[in-house]
Every structure is written in structure tokens, then in C-alpha cells.
Design an enzyme around this catalytic site. Sequence first.
Site, PDB file in Angstrom:
ATOM      1  N   TYR A   1      82.713   7.517  71.984  1.00  0.00           N
ATOM      2  CA  TYR A   1      82.315   6.386  71.146  1.00  0.00           C
ATOM      3  C   TYR A   1      81.683   6.846  69.827  1.00  0.00           C
ATOM      4  CZ  TYR A   1      79.745   2.541  69.219  1.00  0.00           C
ATOM      5  OH  TYR A   1      79.237   1.625  68.324  1.00  0.00           O
ATOM      6  N   GLY A   2      81.959   6.127  68.758  1.00  0.00           N
ATOM      7  CA  GLY A   2      81.532   6.488  67.402  1.00  0.00           C
ATOM      8  C   GLY A   2      80.147   7.071  67.267  1.00  0.00           C
ATOM      9  N   GLY A   3      79.135   6.277  67.615  1.00  0.00           N
ATOM     10  CA  GLY A   3      77.753   6.709  67.399  1.00  0.00           C
ATOM     11  C   GLY A   3      77.372   7.949  68.204  1.00  0.00           C
TER      12      GLY A   3
ATOM     13  N   LYS B   1      74.986   8.948  62.910  1.00  0.00           N
ATOM     14  CA  LYS B   1      73.628   8.756  63.439  1.00  0.00           C
ATOM     15  C   LYS B   1      72.949  10.097  63.738  1.00  0.00           C
ATOM     16  CE  LYS B   1      74.160   4.277  63.494  1.00  0.00           C
ATOM     17  NZ  LYS B   1      73.547   3.478  62.433  1.00  0.00           N
TER      18      LYS B   1
ATOM     19  N   SER C   1      70.419  -2.189  64.662  1.00  0.00           N
ATOM     20  CA  SER C   1      71.864  -2.277  64.879  1.00  0.00           C
ATOM     21  C   SER C   1      72.274  -3.702  65.234  1.00  0.00           C
ATOM     22  CB  SER C   1      72.286  -1.345  66.010  1.00  0.00           C
ATOM     23  OG  SER C   1      72.028  -0.021  65.640  1.00  0.00           O
TER      24      SER C   1
ATOM     25  N   CYS D   1      72.204  -6.330  63.417  1.00  0.00           N
ATOM     26  CA  CYS D   1      71.282  -7.363  62.908  1.00  0.00           C
ATOM     27  C   CYS D   1      71.551  -7.723  61.456  1.00  0.00           C
ATOM     28  CB  CYS D   1      69.842  -6.917  63.098  1.00  0.00           C
ATOM     29  SG  CYS D   1      69.352  -6.879  64.824  1.00  0.00           S
ATOM     30  N   GLY D   2      72.689  -7.316  60.896  1.00  0.00           N
ATOM     31  CA  GLY D   2      73.096  -7.881  59.622  1.00  0.00           C
ATOM     32  C   GLY D   2      73.129  -6.975  58.397  1.00  0.00           C
TER      33      GLY D   2
ATOM     34  N   ASN E   1      76.739  -7.039  56.884  1.00  0.00           N
ATOM     35  CA  ASN E   1      76.961  -8.368  56.306  1.00  0.00           C
ATOM     36  C   ASN E   1      76.191  -8.573  55.014  1.00  0.00           C
ATOM     37  OD1 ASN E   1      78.607 -10.520  58.039  1.00  0.00           O
ATOM     38  ND2 ASN E   1      77.770  -8.948  59.378  1.00  0.00           N
TER      39      ASN E   1
ATOM     40  N   ASP F   1      74.779   1.188  55.897  1.00  0.00           N
ATOM     41  CA  ASP F   1      74.143   1.611  57.158  1.00  0.00           C
ATOM     42  C   ASP F   1      73.060   2.678  56.978  1.00  0.00           C
ATOM     43  OD1 ASP F   1      74.245   1.203  60.099  1.00  0.00           O
ATOM     44  OD2 ASP F   1      74.789   3.317  60.159  1.00  0.00           O
TER      45      ASP F   1
ATOM     46  N   SER G   1      82.551  -4.122  69.531  1.00  0.00           N
ATOM     47  CA  SER G   1      83.796  -3.577  68.983  1.00  0.00           C
ATOM     48  C   SER G   1      83.622  -3.385  67.477  1.00  0.00           C
ATOM     49  CB  SER G   1      84.956  -4.527  69.277  1.00  0.00           C
ATOM     50  OG  SER G   1      84.665  -5.839  68.832  1.00  0.00           O
ATOM     51  N   ARG G   2      84.357  -2.422  66.932  1.00  0.00           N
ATOM     52  CA  ARG G   2      84.085  -1.992  65.545  1.00  0.00           C
ATOM     53  C   ARG G   2      85.353  -1.808  64.732  1.00  0.00           C
ATOM     54  NH1 ARG G   2      78.348  -0.821  64.119  1.00  0.00           N
ATOM     55  NH2 ARG G   2      77.328  -1.402  66.045  1.00  0.00           N
TER      56      ARG G   2
ATOM     57  N   PHE H   1      74.123 -15.431  55.993  1.00  0.00           N
ATOM     58  CA  PHE H   1      75.288 -14.892  55.284  1.00  0.00           C
ATOM     59  C   PHE H   1      75.153 -15.093  53.759  1.00  0.00           C
ATOM     60  CE2 PHE H   1      76.554 -15.842  59.691  1.00  0.00           C
ATOM     61  CZ  PHE H   1      76.901 -14.561  60.081  1.00  0.00           C
TER      62      PHE H   1
ATOM     63  N   ASN I   1      71.976 -16.073  52.148  1.00  0.00           N
ATOM     64  CA  ASN I   1      70.842 -15.140  52.072  1.00  0.00           C
ATOM     65  C   ASN I   1      70.561 -14.738  50.618  1.00  0.00           C
ATOM     66  OD1 ASN I   1      70.493 -15.242  54.841  1.00  0.00           O
ATOM     67  ND2 ASN I   1      71.844 -13.480  55.215  1.00  0.00           N
TER      68      ASN I   1
HETATM   69  P1  GTP Z   1      75.010  -1.687  62.772  1.00  0.00           P
HETATM   70  O1  GTP Z   1      76.272  -1.416  62.017  1.00  0.00           O
HETATM   71  O2  GTP Z   1      75.175  -1.626  64.266  1.00  0.00           O
HETATM   72  O3  GTP Z   1      73.849  -0.871  62.343  1.00  0.00           O
HETATM   73  O4  GTP Z   1      74.665  -3.263  62.547  1.00  0.00           O
HETATM   74  P2  GTP Z   1      74.502  -4.121  61.205  1.00  0.00           P
HETATM   75  O5  GTP Z   1      73.049  -4.229  60.903  1.00  0.00           O
HETATM   76  O6  GTP Z   1      75.392  -3.646  60.141  1.00  0.00           O
HETATM   77  O7  GTP Z   1      74.966  -5.585  61.683  1.00  0.00           O
HETATM   78  P3  GTP Z   1      76.126  -6.535  61.113  1.00  0.00           P
HETATM   79  O8  GTP Z   1      75.994  -6.829  59.659  1.00  0.00           O
HETATM   80  O9  GTP Z   1      77.423  -5.980  61.559  1.00  0.00           O
HETATM   81  O10 GTP Z   1      75.820  -7.895  61.888  1.00  0.00           O
HETATM   82  C1  GTP Z   1      75.871  -7.994  63.280  1.00  0.00           C
HETATM   83  C2  GTP Z   1      76.025  -9.419  63.716  1.00  0.00           C
HETATM   84  O11 GTP Z   1      75.033 -10.255  63.096  1.00  0.00           O
HETATM   85  C3  GTP Z   1      77.381 -10.005  63.380  1.00  0.00           C
HETATM   86  O12 GTP Z   1      77.873 -10.671  64.522  1.00  0.00           O
HETATM   87  C4  GTP Z   1      77.081 -10.979  62.276  1.00  0.00           C
HETATM   88  O13 GTP Z   1      77.971 -12.056  62.269  1.00  0.00           O
HETATM   89  C5  GTP Z   1      75.645 -11.400  62.544  1.00  0.00           C
HETATM   90  N1  GTP Z   1      74.956 -11.767  61.283  1.00  0.00           N
HETATM   91  C6  GTP Z   1      74.870 -10.997  60.163  1.00  0.00           C
HETATM   92  N2  GTP Z   1      74.201 -11.649  59.170  1.00  0.00           N
HETATM   93  C7  GTP Z   1      73.844 -12.853  59.681  1.00  0.00           C
HETATM   94  C8  GTP Z   1      73.116 -13.969  59.156  1.00  0.00           C
HETATM   95  O14 GTP Z   1      72.681 -13.996  58.002  1.00  0.00           O
HETATM   96  N3  GTP Z   1      72.917 -15.022  60.002  1.00  0.00           N
HETATM   97  C9  GTP Z   1      73.398 -15.028  61.278  1.00  0.00           C
HETATM   98  N4  GTP Z   1      73.166 -16.094  62.030  1.00  0.00           N
HETATM   99  N5  GTP Z   1      74.098 -13.990  61.811  1.00  0.00           N
HETATM  100  C10 GTP Z   1      74.313 -12.920  61.034  1.00  0.00           C
HETATM  101 MN    MN Z   2      76.831  -2.086  60.162  1.00  0.00          MN
HETATM  102 MN    MN Z   3      73.690   1.275  62.219  1.00  0.00          MN
END
Ligand code: GTP
Ligand code: MN
Ligand code: MN
Length: 609
Positions: free
Chosen positions: A219-221, A228, A270, A272-273, A276, A295, A387-388, A515, A518
Site C-alpha cells: 500500500y502507498g503510504g 510519509k 489524513s 480531512c480535506g 480538496n 500533502d 481508495s486513492r 469545499f 471554504n
Molecule cells: P490525505 O491525503 O489522506 O492526507 O487526506 P486529505 O487531507 O488530503 O483529505 P481529502 O482532501 O482527500 O478529503 C478527504 C475527504 O474529506 C473526502 O471524502 C472529501 O470529500 C471530504 N472533504 C474535504 N473537504 C471537505 C469539506 O470542506 N467539507 C466536507 N463536508 N467534506 C470535505
Molecule cells: Mn490528500
Molecule cells: Mn496525507
Amino acid sequence: MTTQAEHTTGTSHAGLQAWVDEVAALTTPDSIHWVDGSDGEWDALTTLLVESGTFTRLNPDKKPNSFHAASDPSDVARVEDRTFICSEDERDAGFTNNWKSPADMKSIMTDLYQGCMTGRTMYVIPFVMGHIEADVPMFGVEITDSAYVVVSMKIMARIGANVLAAIEANPDASVVKGLHSVGFPLTEGVSDVAWPCSDTKYIAHFPETREIWSYGSGYGGNALLGKKCYALRIASAMARDDGWMAEHMLILKLVSPTGSKHYIAGAFPSACGKTNLAMIDPTLEGWTAEMVGDDIAWMRFGPDGRLYAVNPEFGLFGVAPGTGEHTNPNAMRTVEKGNSIFTNVALTDDGDVWWEDMTPEKPAHLTDWKGNDWTPESGVPSSHPNSRFCTPAKQCPMMADEYDEPNGVPIDAILFGGRRKTTVPLVYESRDWAHGVFIGATLSSETTAAATGAVGVVRRDPMAMLPFIGYNAGDYVNHWLEIGKQADESKLPKIYQVNWFRRDDEDGSFLWPGFGDNARVLKWIVERLDGSAEAVETPVGLVPTPGSIDTTGLDMSEEQVAKALAVNVEEWREKELPLIEEWFAKFGDTLPTQLADELATLKARLESA
Ligand code: GTP
Ligand code: MN
Ligand code: MN
């Protein structure tokens, strides 16, 4: 001892050649392949992966030069309970890490590595995290017996012949050595499987000798050791020694309607957005965003005394579920260009990929990540929640030109964020750097599927680095305080806490649309930096007045905004404060006094409120 293995090439770097020979003698591969990073090599390896059943080639009309992989159902995420920091002194690993002495760990793992590449090719991947033109290029070499790792590394890091040449030209440069095996030797009578891995897993880091040993997972990580393992765990230990920072952060460039530019870094645990937010498509008229990183951020002081951040990676390894046209159109544009690997998502009948919430309507039929027929009535998700997609960063249409700047971008603000259903407001500002470090050190989030273990449990995650701090967590938060002391406070980024995930306690829905919206929070932050937005003092920090968040075009009442921003003093005093006290108690005598003082200040403020 000599090896029977066939070499494709080798290196004039004596130390590196000796290490490769030593690993080959231990792991006994059939052949050794020095990875040159060329497109021809990618074609050959992806073809091999299709033939061996690891990859399914996607329909080139949908996703050119792209592949689907399904892992073993047991090998889908980082394994934190199998991850070790093997410092000489146990104290240096601290209470947040698993520890074994380097000698003990090397003895256990040497036994596992014995003959573990039998019947396989051993790949040697020269790579550099960050820019090869950096003043101090951050070289690495990963040895692996997984072709999946090689092609994923080609997307995620700068790899290949030119990196090896640079290492050879700098024989004294430090090179992080990573050894990875899936732990599935093809001994007599054993035939290969689509996703080889082992039930025995170790992800071991040796911070003093800058080495990484990984066994048993593909797995990636756990397996792409530049990410990481190197860029966070080993690099954080290097950064402590040399006065810089290696952080789990996105880097975003935000341009206002008047053309003023701001660079914002954000640490969220991880899933948590970060990805995005890094790819945000602002819903506010006239505001534009560009991504520098999604990241990892490496931050160093520039000659002007400001903190500059670079993204050491070359690709994006993003969470697939939840990524769609309505949430993250920029990610969709990035993967559509192809040249990508999708792991543990579903396959459509026309040779494309699908995952939950990619489109509002579910396809009538899919092959799910476990290879089973799937329909919307199946009652299970089609894709694993972790999944990634693995895709070249430069394909992102909003990638900033500054990504190519070896010295990085000057950071104006740092955000700490997590998933909290309650208590934590949409946004608030720290009073100063030390208070900001306190916010980071007490950051908390509900756990996600990005690591194995229970999901949805609130845990403290200092600076979103809990699984990635390569040394003692007390020393780590102290390093943040020390960074603040090295600088003129006015030149340091301002620190904010954000929470996109707060819920309405009546109906459980998200209080904030998140999203693209924000950007409204980012606008308030930028206006705070410029001194134009309003805030009210609360015991936890400076919170926007409801009117100071721009809600133009948003179907949200001022009362709803107020709910998202509320600081409930009683909830903080009765529930949050005891949790923070419990957390700080775990640091024992490694807790910096300055953070104990911040806690006392918070307590006093809550009690007098
Ligand atoms: P890692 O790559 O594992 O470090 O995670 P990450 O922090 O890049 O998380 P990512 O942006 O992939 O978001 C993970 C999940 O959070 C996804 O299912 C998104 O749809 C959801 N998400 C991201 N931003 C928001 C937001 O502003 N509001 C809500 N409700 N969900 C969000
Ligand atoms: Mn990410
Ligand atoms: Mn990460």
C-alpha cells in the site's frame, strides 16, 4: 558472498553499489533493475503489471495510459500499529511512536528479508524529494521488489537516471536509503498473486542513520518510501537537527479580486480535506486559487526572515471517494488527462473507474474493488473508503508556476483543521505564535479510513502529524516554539484553526457547506492579515463576527453562520478542557512549559468567561 542476480546497470557511487550488492545478497532476487524513469520503462512495467493481473488497463478513450489496481483486502491503508521509530534511545521516539532499538529491529527484519525477493526482480529507484536544483538536494534510493511501487514512484517523486547521475556527481551528499519488500518470495511451488503482501508487516525508520525498512505491505503510504516515511518521518528528524520544518500540509496560493496574492499552508489529518482545499474552486466572485502542494510542505526561513514552503512531491495521491464534479472539479480534470493509477476503486463496464460520490447518480452496474458485481442495491460501497488516485501533479489545471520554485513560497497563514462534529468553530485566529502552536499541539479529529483501526473516534493529532512525527512529540512541539523564537513575530505566518465538519446538533447535517465555499473562510483570513476584517475575542481565540464572513450567493442565514462560528464556553470548559489536560499529561516532562502556560491561560479564560 556474491549474488547470482543479473544486473541491468550499476553505479559508480561505491557506497550505493555496496549497499545494493548487500541487499541483493540478503534478499536473493532473480534480477536487479536500475530504474531510469523513462517512458519506455513505464510502458514495459505497466504492461508487465497488466500481464500479471495487478493492473487492469483502463479504456484509453476515458483515461489514457491509466490503470486500475485492487489490493489484497487486508492491505488498504497505513498500518500505524506496525510503524516504528527505531532511535538509539527510546526517549527519542516518544510516547506517540512505537519503538524498538535499531539492533533489535534490524535483527528481526533481516530474518524476514532473508531470501524474500526470491523469484522476483529487485528494482533500484534513485529519487529526489523536492527539487534536484535545491541548495541541498534531498536524495533517496528505494530498493523494492514491487513493480507497482516503481510506477507509482514515477508519478509521486522525481526519479531515474538524472537523479542517479546527480548522486554520483555529489558522492558526499546524504542519501536516504529505503528498503521495501512485499514479503512474498516466489519459492519453489509458490505462484504469484495479483497483490502480493504478507500478514507480517513492519514499517521501520532509523532516524539517526536516515534509513527506512518496510516489509509486508504494498500500500502507498507503507511502500512508496519517499512520501510519509522520508518526506515526513525521516525529514522531520532532519528538520529538528537543522532548524527547518517538515509538515503534513497543503500549500495554496490565493489571489483576491484586486490581485493581491497570499500563500496559505494547512495541516489537516489524513482524509480531512487537504487535497480538496489545495484544489479549491472558490465560489466567491473574482477569487482564484492555485495549488502548490496537497500533502507535504517543507518550510525553511528565507533571507528575508519569512518562512518559505516547498512541496517535495511530484504527484498527488488523493482519497478517491467524495471526489467529484460538485466537490473537486480540479481533481477530476487532473485524472482525466490519464497517466494515473487508481487503487481500490470500482471499474465501470466501459473500462473506466467510479467511486462513491464521483457522480450524483450511481452507475447501474460496476465491478467493485473486491472484484464482485455491484449494483446500487448491493448495500455496500463500490470502492474502499481509502481508495486513492495517483496522478501527476503537473496535470492539475490550477497548478501554480511557483511549484517549480526551488526555494518555495512565503507562507502568510497556517491553518490547523480536523473533523469535529461539535465544539470547534468554523474558524478562529490565534493571539500569537505560541498560542497558535498550542492550537496545533492540541489539534484533534475523528479518525478516518486512511489508517487501519476504528473510524470516528476523536483523537489528538498534533499539527496533523501524529502518525508522522519521526521523533519525540514533546521535542516536536518544542521545535515549533523554537522556530517562533528564531523569527521576528511579525514575519511569521498567522495561525488559524478551521473546522469544516461541525454538525447541527438538531439534524446532524453539516453546518457549513465546505469545499468551494471554504474560500469564504479564506477571504476572512486574508482580510485579517490585511487588517480589514472584524473578529471578537473569545476564551479560545479570535472568532469572526457573523457579518464578517462573506455569504454573498450562499443560501445560509446569519443565524446558521453564527451556529457554525459559536464558541460554547460551557462545552469547552466541561468537555474539551479535560480532554486537552489528559492529552498534555501524556507528554510528562517533555511538555514545554510554554504550552503548559497556554493551557493555564485557556483554563483561566474559560473560567472567567
Ligand atoms: P490525505 O491525503 O489522506 O492526507 O487526506 P486529505 O487531507 O488530503 O483529505 P481529502 O482532501 O482527500 O478529503 C478527504 C475527504 O474529506 C473526502 O471524502 C472529501 O470529500 C471530504 N472533504 C474535504 N473537504 C471537505 C469539506 O470542506 N467539507 C466536507 N463536508 N467534506 C470535505
Ligand atoms: Mn490528500
Ligand atoms: Mn496525507
